[in-house]
Design a protein around this motif. Structure first.
Motif, PDB file in Angstrom:
ATOM      1  N   ALA A  56     -23.664 -18.435  -7.405  1.00 42.66           N
ATOM      2  CA  ALA A  56     -23.265 -19.304  -8.520  1.00 42.66           C
ATOM      3  C   ALA A  56     -23.972 -18.860  -9.797  1.00 42.66           C
ATOM      4  CB  ALA A  56     -23.610 -20.753  -8.206  1.00 42.66           C
ATOM      5  N   LYS A  57     -23.380 -19.230 -10.914  1.00 47.04           N
ATOM      6  CA  LYS A  57     -23.926 -18.909 -12.234  1.00 47.04           C
ATOM      7  C   LYS A  57     -24.359 -20.202 -12.924  1.00 47.04           C
ATOM      8  CE  LYS A  57     -22.763 -14.577 -11.900  1.00 47.04           C
ATOM      9  NZ  LYS A  57     -23.712 -13.679 -11.318  1.00 47.04           N
ATOM     10  N   VAL A  58     -25.494 -20.142 -13.610  1.00 52.80           N
ATOM     11  CA  VAL A  58     -25.981 -21.284 -14.373  1.00 52.80           C
ATOM     12  C   VAL A  58     -25.143 -21.404 -15.638  1.00 52.80           C
ATOM     13  CG1 VAL A  58     -27.949 -22.241 -15.645  1.00 52.80           C
ATOM     14  CG2 VAL A  58     -28.323 -21.030 -13.472  1.00 52.80           C
ATOM     15  N   GLU A  59     -24.561 -22.585 -15.865  1.00 51.00           N
ATOM     16  CA  GLU A  59     -23.756 -22.821 -17.055  1.00 51.00           C
ATOM     17  C   GLU A  59     -24.489 -23.638 -18.110  1.00 51.00           C
ATOM     18  OE1 GLU A  59     -19.921 -24.424 -15.857  1.00 51.00           O
ATOM     19  OE2 GLU A  59     -19.179 -22.366 -15.842  1.00 51.00           O
ATOM     20  N   GLU A  60     -25.300 -24.600 -17.661  1.00 49.09           N
ATOM     21  CA  GLU A  60     -25.980 -25.464 -18.616  1.00 49.09           C
ATOM     22  C   GLU A  60     -27.231 -26.035 -17.954  1.00 49.09           C
ATOM     23  OE1 GLU A  60     -24.992 -29.548 -21.067  1.00 49.09           O
ATOM     24  OE2 GLU A  60     -23.337 -28.211 -20.554  1.00 49.09           O
ATOM     25  N   THR A  61     -28.287 -26.221 -18.747  1.00 49.73           N
ATOM     26  CA  THR A  61     -29.511 -26.827 -18.242  1.00 49.73           C
ATOM     27  C   THR A  61     -30.017 -27.866 -19.238  1.00 49.73           C
ATOM     28  OG1 THR A  61     -30.955 -25.188 -19.270  1.00 49.73           O
ATOM     29  CG2 THR A  61     -30.190 -24.710 -17.039  1.00 49.73           C
ATOM     30  N   GLU A  62     -30.807 -28.785 -18.732  1.00 48.94           N
ATOM     31  CA  GLU A  62     -31.386 -29.822 -19.582  1.00 48.94           C
ATOM     32  C   GLU A  62     -32.647 -30.346 -18.902  1.00 48.94           C
ATOM     33  OE1 GLU A  62     -30.036 -34.230 -21.130  1.00 48.94           O
ATOM     34  OE2 GLU A  62     -28.500 -32.722 -20.798  1.00 48.94           O
ATOM     35  N   LEU A  63     -33.664 -30.626 -19.693  1.00 45.41           N
ATOM     36  CA  LEU A  63     -34.895 -31.208 -19.169  1.00 45.41           C
ATOM     37  C   LEU A  63     -35.024 -32.622 -19.695  1.00 45.41           C
ATOM     38  CD1 LEU A  63     -37.555 -30.746 -17.579  1.00 45.41           C
ATOM     39  CD2 LEU A  63     -38.580 -30.044 -19.752  1.00 45.41           C
ATOM     40  N   GLU A  64     -35.274 -33.560 -18.776  1.00 42.69           N
ATOM     41  CA  GLU A  64     -35.445 -34.962 -19.150  1.00 42.69           C
ATOM     42  C   GLU A  64     -36.728 -35.494 -18.542  1.00 42.69           C
ATOM     43  OE1 GLU A  64     -32.144 -37.367 -17.911  1.00 42.69           O
ATOM     44  OE2 GLU A  64     -30.873 -36.658 -19.554  1.00 42.69           O
ATOM     45  N   GLU A  65     -37.250 -36.516 -19.170  1.00 40.45           N
ATOM     46  CA  GLU A  65     -38.339 -37.272 -18.578  1.00 40.45           C
ATOM     47  C   GLU A  65     -37.748 -38.598 -18.126  1.00 40.45           C
ATOM     48  OE1 GLU A  65     -42.856 -38.787 -19.520  1.00 40.45           O
ATOM     49  OE2 GLU A  65     -41.559 -38.216 -21.194  1.00 40.45           O
ATOM     50  N   GLU A  66     -37.821 -38.857 -16.825  1.00 41.93           N
ATOM     51  CA  GLU A  66     -37.261 -40.078 -16.249  1.00 41.93           C
ATOM     52  C   GLU A  66     -38.342 -40.782 -15.452  1.00 41.93           C
ATOM     53  OE1 GLU A  66     -33.919 -39.009 -13.814  1.00 41.93           O
ATOM     54  OE2 GLU A  66     -32.785 -38.192 -15.494  1.00 41.93           O
ATOM     55  N   TYR A  67     -38.662 -41.997 -15.854  1.00 43.16           N
ATOM     56  CA  TYR A  67     -39.644 -42.805 -15.135  1.00 43.16           C
ATOM     57  C   TYR A  67     -40.962 -42.046 -14.936  1.00 43.16           C
ATOM     58  CZ  TYR A  67     -35.397 -45.403 -14.193  1.00 43.16           C
ATOM     59  OH  TYR A  67     -34.218 -46.076 -14.324  1.00 43.16           O
ATOM     60  N   GLY A  68     -41.382 -41.289 -15.945  1.00 44.01           N
ATOM     61  CA  GLY A  68     -42.639 -40.553 -15.878  1.00 44.01           C
ATOM     62  C   GLY A  68     -42.567 -39.245 -15.105  1.00 44.01           C
ATOM     63  N   GLN A  73     -32.122 -30.643 -15.029  1.00 48.25           N
ATOM     64  CA  GLN A  73     -30.726 -30.762 -14.625  1.00 48.25           C
ATOM     65  C   GLN A  73     -30.024 -29.425 -14.847  1.00 48.25           C
ATOM     66  OE1 GLN A  73     -29.337 -34.046 -16.994  1.00 48.25           O
ATOM     67  NE2 GLN A  73     -30.349 -35.536 -15.688  1.00 48.25           N
ATOM     68  N   VAL A  74     -29.277 -29.001 -13.838  1.00 43.77           N
ATOM     69  CA  VAL A  74     -28.599 -27.708 -13.882  1.00 43.77           C
ATOM     70  C   VAL A  74     -27.133 -27.886 -13.489  1.00 43.77           C
ATOM     71  CG1 VAL A  74     -28.598 -25.341 -13.008  1.00 43.77           C
ATOM     72  CG2 VAL A  74     -30.753 -26.601 -13.123  1.00 43.77           C
ATOM     73  N   GLU A  75     -26.256 -27.295 -14.279  1.00 40.18           N
ATOM     74  CA  GLU A  75     -24.840 -27.217 -13.915  1.00 40.18           C
ATOM     75  C   GLU A  75     -24.568 -25.780 -13.500  1.00 40.18           C
ATOM     76  OE1 GLU A  75     -22.144 -28.567 -16.934  1.00 40.18           O
ATOM     77  OE2 GLU A  75     -23.083 -30.551 -17.019  1.00 40.18           O
ATOM     78  N   LEU A  76     -23.995 -25.627 -12.308  1.00 41.89           N
ATOM     79  CA  LEU A  76     -23.654 -24.306 -11.775  1.00 41.89           C
ATOM     80  C   LEU A  76     -22.157 -24.208 -11.564  1.00 41.89           C
ATOM     81  CD1 LEU A  76     -26.232 -24.040  -8.827  1.00 41.89           C
ATOM     82  CD2 LEU A  76     -26.469 -23.053 -11.099  1.00 41.89           C
TER      83      LEU A  76
END
Length: 102
Positions: A56-68, A73-76
């Protein structure tokens, strides 16, 4: 009537609190966390995600802080064209969620 207003106010505050518990991190903040060793490198996190769906190929990524907790997050997109959404613990690389996107 007062009870209804109180219930509506409590519901609104609860929803607002949940939204405030998750926030997107910008590139500068993400790099600082990586450089400090707080989270793994983005390359390692991407490798962990692709290991779940070889080829699979990485299409989009995002870093979040959730509940500490820092969540990467990665979309493949796999070789069959199917899209996958994964969430990883950015500190440990543990896959928290892995599901096919509709």
């Amino acid at each position: 009537m007062k009870a209804l207003i109180a219930l509506f106010t409590a519901s609104t505050l609860a929803l607002g609190a949940n939204v405030a518990l998750a926030r997107d991190l910008g590139p500068d903040e993400a790099l600082k966390l990586r450089d400090a060793g707080t989270i793994q490198s983005f390359e390692k996190l991407n490798e962990a995600a692709v290991a779940k769906h070889p080829g699979a190929k990485v299409e989009e990524t995002e870093l979040e802080e959730e509940y500490g907790r820092y969540v990467y997050q990665v979309e493949l997109r796999d070789e069959k064209g199917q899209q996958w959404d994964l969430e990883l613990d950015a500190k440990t690389g543990e896959v928290l969620k892995d599901h096919q996107d509709d």
